[in-house]
Scaffold this motif. Structure first.
Motif, mmCIF file in Angstrom:
data_model
loop_
_atom_site.group_PDB
_atom_site.id
_atom_site.type_symbol
_atom_site.label_atom_id
_atom_site.label_comp_id
_atom_site.label_asym_id
_atom_site.label_seq_id
_atom_site.Cartn_x
_atom_site.Cartn_y
_atom_site.Cartn_z
ATOM 1 N N LEU A 70 17.337 17.435 32.303
ATOM 2 C CA LEU A 70 18.789 17.561 32.153
ATOM 3 C C LEU A 70 19.407 16.249 31.685
ATOM 4 O O LEU A 70 20.315 16.236 30.850
ATOM 5 C CB LEU A 70 19.407 17.989 33.487
ATOM 6 C CG LEU A 70 19.079 19.415 33.960
ATOM 7 C CD1 LEU A 70 19.643 19.660 35.355
ATOM 8 C CD2 LEU A 70 19.625 20.449 32.983
ATOM 9 N N LYS A 71 18.889 15.157 32.251
ATOM 10 C CA LYS A 71 19.406 13.833 31.882
ATOM 11 C C LYS A 71 19.167 13.547 30.405
ATOM 12 O O LYS A 71 20.066 13.130 29.677
ATOM 13 C CB LYS A 71 18.717 12.770 32.748
ATOM 14 C CG LYS A 71 19.245 11.354 32.552
ATOM 15 C CD LYS A 71 20.569 11.163 33.238
ATOM 16 C CE LYS A 71 21.013 9.705 33.193
ATOM 17 N NZ LYS A 71 22.303 9.504 33.852
ATOM 18 N N ARG A 72 17.949 13.796 29.959
ATOM 19 C CA ARG A 72 17.614 13.479 28.571
ATOM 20 C C ARG A 72 18.150 14.514 27.593
ATOM 21 O O ARG A 72 18.315 14.233 26.404
ATOM 22 C CB ARG A 72 16.101 13.299 28.433
ATOM 23 C CG ARG A 72 15.601 12.092 29.220
ATOM 24 C CD ARG A 72 14.163 11.762 28.985
ATOM 25 N NE ARG A 72 13.918 11.377 27.601
ATOM 26 C CZ ARG A 72 12.746 10.929 27.161
ATOM 27 N NH1 ARG A 72 11.732 10.830 28.002
ATOM 28 N NH2 ARG A 72 12.583 10.600 25.903
ATOM 29 N N LEU A 80 14.373 22.577 23.991
ATOM 30 C CA LEU A 80 14.225 23.558 25.058
ATOM 31 C C LEU A 80 13.325 24.718 24.653
ATOM 32 O O LEU A 80 12.497 25.189 25.447
ATOM 33 C CB LEU A 80 15.602 24.084 25.470
ATOM 34 C CG LEU A 80 15.616 25.111 26.613
ATOM 35 C CD1 LEU A 80 15.021 24.528 27.877
ATOM 36 C CD2 LEU A 80 17.042 25.606 26.853
ATOM 37 N N LYS A 81 13.463 25.184 23.432
ATOM 38 C CA LYS A 81 12.653 26.319 22.980
ATOM 39 C C LYS A 81 11.166 25.972 23.016
ATOM 40 O O LYS A 81 10.348 26.744 23.529
ATOM 41 C CB LYS A 81 13.065 26.728 21.559
ATOM 42 C CG LYS A 81 12.332 27.974 21.065
ATOM 43 C CD LYS A 81 12.603 28.236 19.592
ATOM 44 C CE LYS A 81 14.052 28.588 19.349
ATOM 45 N NZ LYS A 81 14.291 28.937 17.920
ATOM 46 N N LEU A 82 10.812 24.814 22.500
ATOM 47 C CA LEU A 82 9.409 24.396 22.490
ATOM 48 C C LEU A 82 8.897 24.210 23.913
ATOM 49 O O LEU A 82 7.765 24.588 24.238
ATOM 50 C CB LEU A 82 9.243 23.099 21.699
ATOM 51 C CG LEU A 82 7.832 22.517 21.641
ATOM 52 C CD1 LEU A 82 6.868 23.514 21.000
ATOM 53 C CD2 LEU A 82 7.830 21.200 20.865
ATOM 54 N N GLY A 83 9.748 23.646 24.786
ATOM 55 C CA GLY A 83 9.354 23.427 26.169
ATOM 56 C C GLY A 83 9.039 24.724 26.894
ATOM 57 O O GLY A 83 8.060 24.818 27.633
ATOM 58 N N THR A 221 10.721 16.666 26.050
ATOM 59 C CA THR A 221 10.385 18.092 26.124
ATOM 60 C C THR A 221 9.281 18.346 27.134
ATOM 61 O O THR A 221 9.231 19.412 27.763
ATOM 62 C CB THR A 221 9.957 18.602 24.730
ATOM 63 O OG1 THR A 221 11.029 18.364 23.795
ATOM 64 C CG2 THR A 221 9.646 20.086 24.747
ATOM 65 N N GLU A 222 8.396 17.372 27.329
ATOM 66 C CA GLU A 222 7.330 17.520 28.316
ATOM 67 C C GLU A 222 7.895 17.722 29.719
ATOM 68 O O GLU A 222 7.271 18.379 30.566
ATOM 69 C CB GLU A 222 6.432 16.272 28.295
ATOM 70 C CG GLU A 222 5.403 16.192 29.405
ATOM 71 C CD GLU A 222 4.426 17.363 29.413
ATOM 72 O OE1 GLU A 222 3.892 17.660 30.497
ATOM 73 O OE2 GLU A 222 4.201 17.960 28.348
ATOM 74 N N LEU A 223 9.083 17.194 29.988
ATOM 75 C CA LEU A 223 9.715 17.381 31.291
ATOM 76 C C LEU A 223 10.049 18.850 31.545
ATOM 77 O O LEU A 223 9.994 19.323 32.680
ATOM 78 C CB LEU A 223 10.978 16.517 31.387
ATOM 79 C CG LEU A 223 10.743 15.002 31.438
ATOM 80 C CD1 LEU A 223 12.065 14.258 31.292
ATOM 81 C CD2 LEU A 223 10.039 14.600 32.716
ATOM 82 N N VAL A 224 10.404 19.571 30.488
ATOM 83 C CA VAL A 224 10.667 21.011 30.625
ATOM 84 C C VAL A 224 9.372 21.730 30.976
ATOM 85 O O VAL A 224 9.329 22.597 31.865
ATOM 86 C CB VAL A 224 11.257 21.587 29.321
ATOM 87 C CG1 VAL A 224 11.462 23.098 29.447
ATOM 88 C CG2 VAL A 224 12.577 20.901 28.984
#
Length: 358
Positions: A70-72, A80-83, A221-224
Motif C-alpha cells: 500500500l505504501k509503495r 497490481l495485476k501482475l502481482g 509488486t513482489e510485496l503483493v
C-alpha cells in the motif's frame, strides 16, 4: 504439537527479535523480497527449528507485505495485476512446498528440517545473490539511470511471443505477455517461499530478467505476491501446528516500523542500490547458514559426531555473521536514504535559486 518446537523467550531474545524485525522490515520495504532471508536464519540462530522459523515468518509476512504494498502503491511502483496473477500460481507452490517441509520434519525431525532449510538457503543465495550483485556492479559502472535500465534478451523474447487466448497487458512493462510465462515463475516463487520463506529470491529477479519489469516496480509488486502467499502459507502451516505466534508478532512489531523507512528510501535512490543491498545481504547470510550445516549433518549422523564445544562454536560464528548481515543491510539502506535525501535537497535548492533569479 511438540512443545520442544517453541523456544523460551527471555528479554535478550525478544530485543534481538525486535531488532531483527526492524531490519527485516526495512530491507523488505526497500527491495520487496520480504526480508525473510534475514528473518528466517536469525530465528534459527536462536534455536528455532527450520520449519517453525519458516512458518512463523510467513505468518508475520502477509500483514507486513500488505502495509509495504500500500505504501509503495502511493508512489506508483506496484503492478497490481501482475502481482495477483503471479500470486495465484505462487499459492499453489506454497501449498506444495509446505507439504514437503512437513514430510521432512516428520521423517528426520528438527535436524532434518534445519538441514533442508540451510542447504536451500546456501544454494539459492549463492546463485541469486551472485547474479544480482554482478548485475548491480554492471549497472553502476555503466552509469545507467532508471529510465536507461535495459531489458535483457530473454525479456525481449518473452514479450515478443504471442500465444492466443493467454495474452494479458501489464502496466509495469507496458506490453502484453502470455500468462503461461507467469505460471511457472509464480509456482517457483511459492515453492521457495514455503521452503525458506523467501519467495522474493525468485519473484523479484524473475520479474526483472524474464518479464522485463523495472527493478523498482518488481521489488514493489513482489510485496503483493508475498501477501497472497503469506495468507495461504500461514493457514497451511498453522493447521499442522508449526506457527509460533509469539515470534510472528514480535517480528511484525519491529517490521512495521522498518518497512515504512525502507519504502521511503526507494524514492531517493538509484535502481542499482536496490540490487546492491539485496546482493550484499544475500552473500553475507549465505556464510551464516553454511557454518551450521556441519552441525546438522552431525546430528543426523551423516558425518562423524562433533564435540559439543565445536558445535557451539559453529553456532556462535553463524550468529555473529548473521548480526553482521543485519548491520550491513541496515547500514547500506540508511546510508543510501541519507545520501539520496541530501542530493534531493541540494537539487531542490538549486532549482529554487534558479527560479528566483528568473
Amino acid at each position: 504439537m511438540e512443545g520442544l518446537n517453541f523456544i523460551d523467550l527471555n528479554v535478550t531474545n525478544v530485543l534481538f527479535l525486535l531488532i531483527v524485525g526492524f531490519v527485516g522490515g526495512m530491507v523488505s520495504g526497500f527491495i520487496g523480497s520480504g526480508g525473510a532471508f534475514v528473518l528466517t536464519p536469525a530465528m534459527m540462530s536462536l534455536g528455532v527449528p527450520g520449519i517453525v522459523a519458516v512458518a512463523s515468518n510467513m505468518c508475520h509476512k502477509f500483514p507486513k507485505a500488505l502495509v509495504g504494498a500500500l505504501k509503495r502503491a502511493k508512489y506508483g511502483q506496484v503492478d497490481l495485476k501482475l502481482g495477483l496473477v503471479m500470486g495465484a500460481s505462487a499459492e499453489a507452490g506454497v501449498l506444495y512446498g509446505a507439504h514437503i517441509q512437513e514430510s521432512i520434519k516428520k521423517a528426520f525431525g528438527d535436524a532434518g528440517s534445519n538441514l533442508y532449510v540451510s542447504v536451500a538457503f546456501v544454494i539459492v543465495l549463492a546463485v541469486v545473490g551472485g547474479y544480482v550483485m554482478r548485475d548491480a556492479i554492471k549497472i553502476y559502472r555503466s552509469g545507467a539511470t532508471d529510465e536507461e535500465e535495459k531489458k535483457g534478451s530473454l525479456a525481449k523474447w518473452v514479450q515478443s511471443v504471442y500465444i492466443p487466448g493467454t495474452m494479458v497487458y501489464f502496466p509495469s512493462i507496458k506490453a502484453k505477455i502470455s500468462v503461461l510465462f507467469t505460471i511457472p515463475l509464480g509456482f517457483a516463487t511459492g515453492l521457495l517461499a514455503a521452503t525458506i520463506a523467501v519467495g522474493g529470491f525468485i519473484g523479484v529477479p524473475s520479474m526483472m530478467y524474464v518479464l522485463g519489469v523495472p527493478s523498482m516496480m518488481a521489488s514493489a509488486t513482489e510485496l503483493v505476491i508475498a501477501f497472497v502467499m503469506g495468507v495461504g502459507g500461514t493457514i497451511k502451516f498453522a493447521w499442522g501446528g508449526y506457527v509460533d505466534i509469539r515470534l510472528a508478532m514480535i517480528i511484525l512489531a519491529g517490521s512495521l516500523f522498518g518497512i515504512h523507512l525502507g519504502a521511503i528510501g526507494t524514492t531517493y535512490v538509484k535502481p542499482y542500490m536496490i540490487k546492491v543491498v539485496m546482493g550484499v545481504i544475500m552473500i553475507t547470510v549465505l556464510f551464516s547458514r553454511a557454518f551450521v550445516i556441519p552441525v546438522y549433518l552431525s546430528q543426523l549422523h551423516m558425518i562423524a559426531p562433533m564435540a559439543d564445544e565445536n558445535m557451539a562454536l559453529l553456532k556462535n560464528i553463524s550468529l555473529g555473521v548473521m548480526i553482521l548481515a543485519l548491520l550491513l543491510g541496515a547500514g547500506i539502506v540508511l546510508f543510501a536514504l541519507w545520501q539520496g535525501m541530501r542530493d534531493h535537497k541540494r537539487q531542490t535548492k538549486v532549482l529554487q535559486e534558479a527560479m528566483a533569479t528568473d
